[in-house]
Design a protein around this motif. Sequence first.
Motif, mmCIF file in Angstrom:
data_model
loop_
_atom_site.group_PDB
_atom_site.id
_atom_site.type_symbol
_atom_site.label_atom_id
_atom_site.label_comp_id
_atom_site.label_asym_id
_atom_site.label_seq_id
_atom_site.Cartn_x
_atom_site.Cartn_y
_atom_site.Cartn_z
ATOM 1 N N THR A 186 38.192 28.884 33.290
ATOM 2 C CA THR A 186 39.380 28.046 33.525
ATOM 3 C C THR A 186 40.349 28.077 32.338
ATOM 4 O OG1 THR A 186 38.477 26.009 32.563
ATOM 5 C CG2 THR A 186 37.953 26.458 34.882
ATOM 6 N N TRP A 187 40.063 28.894 31.367
ATOM 7 C CA TRP A 187 40.818 28.805 30.114
ATOM 8 C C TRP A 187 41.934 29.841 29.975
ATOM 9 C CZ3 TRP A 187 36.215 27.934 26.176
ATOM 10 C CH2 TRP A 187 35.674 26.669 26.413
ATOM 11 N N GLY A 188 42.225 30.589 31.001
ATOM 12 C CA GLY A 188 43.276 31.602 30.896
ATOM 13 C C GLY A 188 44.650 31.022 31.169
ATOM 14 N N GLY A 189 45.674 31.828 30.902
ATOM 15 C CA GLY A 189 47.044 31.500 31.258
ATOM 16 C C GLY A 189 47.489 30.152 30.746
ATOM 17 N N ASP A 190 48.072 29.357 31.616
ATOM 18 C CA ASP A 190 48.584 28.057 31.177
ATOM 19 C C ASP A 190 47.517 26.966 31.246
ATOM 20 O OD1 ASP A 190 48.301 27.800 33.881
ATOM 21 O OD2 ASP A 190 50.409 27.376 34.295
ATOM 22 N N ARG A 191 46.287 27.372 31.502
ATOM 23 C CA ARG A 191 45.135 26.460 31.532
ATOM 24 C C ARG A 191 45.318 25.338 32.553
ATOM 25 N NH1 ARG A 191 42.105 25.904 25.832
ATOM 26 N NH2 ARG A 191 40.793 24.762 27.257
ATOM 27 N N THR A 192 46.012 25.626 33.617
ATOM 28 C CA THR A 192 46.124 24.631 34.682
ATOM 29 C C THR A 192 45.137 24.984 35.792
ATOM 30 O OG1 THR A 192 47.763 25.852 35.945
ATOM 31 C CG2 THR A 192 48.595 24.343 34.252
ATOM 32 N N GLY A 193 44.805 23.982 36.569
ATOM 33 C CA GLY A 193 43.907 24.204 37.698
ATOM 34 C C GLY A 193 44.476 25.209 38.680
ATOM 35 N N ASP A 194 45.812 25.198 38.864
ATOM 36 C CA ASP A 194 46.426 26.101 39.840
ATOM 37 C C ASP A 194 46.282 27.556 39.416
ATOM 38 O OD1 ASP A 194 47.120 24.051 41.452
ATOM 39 O OD2 ASP A 194 49.207 23.949 40.807
ATOM 40 N N TYR A 195 46.490 27.812 38.154
ATOM 41 C CA TYR A 195 46.376 29.178 37.637
ATOM 42 C C TYR A 195 44.944 29.693 37.841
ATOM 43 C CZ TYR A 195 46.267 32.990 34.229
ATOM 44 O OH TYR A 195 46.113 34.203 33.616
ATOM 45 N N THR A 196 43.986 28.840 37.496
ATOM 46 C CA THR A 196 42.580 29.219 37.639
ATOM 47 C C THR A 196 42.236 29.486 39.091
ATOM 48 O OG1 THR A 196 41.971 27.889 35.740
ATOM 49 C CG2 THR A 196 40.213 28.407 37.294
ATOM 50 N N LYS A 197 42.660 28.571 39.948
ATOM 51 C CA LYS A 197 42.351 28.680 41.381
ATOM 52 C C LYS A 197 42.903 29.979 41.950
ATOM 53 C CE LYS A 197 43.616 26.174 45.563
ATOM 54 N NZ LYS A 197 44.171 24.919 46.085
ATOM 55 N N GLU A 198 44.149 30.273 41.610
ATOM 56 C CA GLU A 198 44.804 31.484 42.119
ATOM 57 C C GLU A 198 44.012 32.737 41.723
ATOM 58 O OE1 GLU A 198 48.918 33.432 40.896
ATOM 59 O OE2 GLU A 198 49.116 31.314 41.411
ATOM 60 N N ASN A 199 43.627 32.797 40.453
ATOM 61 C CA ASN A 199 42.881 33.976 39.976
ATOM 62 C C ASN A 199 41.478 34.040 40.567
ATOM 63 O OD1 ASN A 199 44.379 35.725 38.078
ATOM 64 N ND2 ASN A 199 44.776 33.751 37.110
ATOM 65 N N PHE A 200 40.836 32.889 40.661
ATOM 66 C CA PHE A 200 39.468 32.870 41.181
ATOM 67 C C PHE A 200 39.440 33.340 42.634
ATOM 68 C CE2 PHE A 200 35.664 30.661 42.891
ATOM 69 C CZ PHE A 200 34.716 31.243 42.052
ATOM 70 N N ILE A 201 40.394 32.854 43.417
ATOM 71 C CA ILE A 201 40.480 33.255 44.829
ATOM 72 C C ILE A 201 40.772 34.755 44.935
ATOM 73 C CG2 ILE A 201 41.947 33.039 46.883
ATOM 74 C CD1 ILE A 201 42.129 30.015 46.203
ATOM 75 N N LYS A 202 41.719 35.214 44.126
ATOM 76 C CA LYS A 202 42.117 36.628 44.162
ATOM 77 C C LYS A 202 40.936 37.543 43.797
ATOM 78 C CE LYS A 202 45.076 39.949 41.872
ATOM 79 N NZ LYS A 202 45.927 40.273 40.758
ATOM 80 N N TYR A 203 40.272 37.219 42.698
ATOM 81 C CA TYR A 203 39.209 38.129 42.233
ATOM 82 C C TYR A 203 37.905 37.932 43.003
ATOM 83 C CZ TYR A 203 42.361 39.979 38.830
ATOM 84 O OH TYR A 203 43.435 40.614 38.255
ATOM 85 N N SER A 204 37.732 36.779 43.611
ATOM 86 C CA SER A 204 36.578 36.617 44.495
ATOM 87 C C SER A 204 36.702 37.617 45.645
ATOM 88 C CB SER A 204 36.513 35.186 45.019
ATOM 89 O OG SER A 204 35.403 35.030 45.855
ATOM 90 N N LYS A 205 37.915 37.739 46.175
ATOM 91 C CA LYS A 205 38.125 38.685 47.281
ATOM 92 C C LYS A 205 37.981 40.121 46.790
ATOM 93 C CE LYS A 205 41.036 39.499 51.260
ATOM 94 N NZ LYS A 205 41.487 40.855 51.186
ATOM 95 N N GLU A 206 38.589 40.414 45.653
ATOM 96 C CA GLU A 206 38.561 41.806 45.178
ATOM 97 C C GLU A 206 37.162 42.236 44.732
ATOM 98 O OE1 GLU A 206 41.621 42.881 42.426
ATOM 99 O OE2 GLU A 206 43.194 42.035 43.699
ATOM 100 N N ALA A 207 36.439 41.326 44.093
ATOM 101 C CA ALA A 207 35.130 41.709 43.532
ATOM 102 C C ALA A 207 34.008 41.611 44.556
ATOM 103 C CB ALA A 207 34.805 40.824 42.325
ATOM 104 N N THR A 208 34.121 40.635 45.474
ATOM 105 C CA THR A 208 32.994 40.390 46.384
ATOM 106 C C THR A 208 33.380 40.466 47.852
ATOM 107 O OG1 THR A 208 33.291 37.990 46.601
ATOM 108 C CG2 THR A 208 32.070 38.753 44.668
ATOM 109 N N GLY A 209 34.671 40.544 48.141
ATOM 110 C CA GLY A 209 35.118 40.563 49.536
ATOM 111 C C GLY A 209 35.103 39.191 50.178
ATOM 112 N N ARG A 210 34.801 38.170 49.395
ATOM 113 C CA ARG A 210 34.698 36.815 49.963
ATOM 114 C C ARG A 210 36.085 36.170 50.037
ATOM 115 N NH1 ARG A 210 30.339 34.101 50.704
ATOM 116 N NH2 ARG A 210 29.247 35.606 49.392
#
Length: 331
Positions: free
Chosen positions: A120-144
């Motif tokens: 959660t510590w990247g970018g502007d350290r907001t929940g939205d930034y984290t959520k966006e990246n987590f959702i994006k890379y969850s799909k790219e890394a695991t297809g979920r």
Amino acid sequence: MLSAVAGAVRFVMVAIMTVVTFITPFLGKKEGKIERKAEECKAAFAAISDTHLTDSFIRLGMFEFGLQDMAEATDRLDALVINGDITDHGYPEHWQAFTDTLLKYDISDNNIMVLGNHDTWGGDRTGDYTKENFIKYSKEATGREIDNVYFTAEINGYPVIVLGSQSDHTGPTFYQDQLDWFAEEMEKASEKGLPIFVFCHQPFNGTHGLPYNWEMEKDADPTEGGIGEHSDYILNICNQYKNVIFISGHVHAGLSNTEDGTNYSSVEKVGNVTSVNLPSYEYFDVLRHGHMVNGTGFVFEVYDGEILLRARNFATGTWLENYDVTIEIEK
Ligand SMILES: [Fe+2]
């Protein structure tokens, strides 16, 4: 003067960690690929935590040793769960390095990512930034495909509930939407009459040697190193059901049990709940007395009457039977 000494100690610790990270995969001989103990196994999955990946080839290489071990399993794993602090800072380049590395290995069709505080510590350290990246890379890394940092999954029909922090603190932040959702999902999951696996990066307050293991001070705040404010709330929900297995990481305590001289265990009962604290995959544990070499985690094997937790050094491809635990499933 004190800060110079602390700096020197830190330097030596980091140097030792780097050396150990390099040599760990060569410490043990391969003693058998991952295979199920018995044919009656209903589900088998690997769980590791705190890989703390950056784009450093040392960290990625250490991760790859484990992925290779899992991909070479004699009996294909039904899932791999990485229980938070997947990245060291949640920067897109860290997520991308993780994704590229994971995708090199065919481990299971059901890889599950869990959000840790470091993620959660990247970018502007907001929940939205984290959520966006987590959702994006969850799909790219695991297809979920997920739409939040908390979600449900299944492993061969066994219910899985994943919690995730909605802000960037070391302890997790759970807003009411997630807490309400969790209560509803636990109720739904219980209707299956099967064990329920709950993944959350942080353990319950006061478990697995906390807060001492976090602060190294006897009079530390009792919530340190744990879930914090909502620990009891989440524990109370879990305690309403049978056969809840709550799996955390975060503490970096290594594998431990009371037989090896530590006064806490990687697996303990908290009320009705079995609480499993995974060792840090990336960091070795130099301050305690358990199995302190990195590259470790558990293979969970689920049977009709019990769940076997088989401790393994995935980096060396070695079982660590001294740390195996059997959890009886309550009828
Ligand atoms: Fe961590």
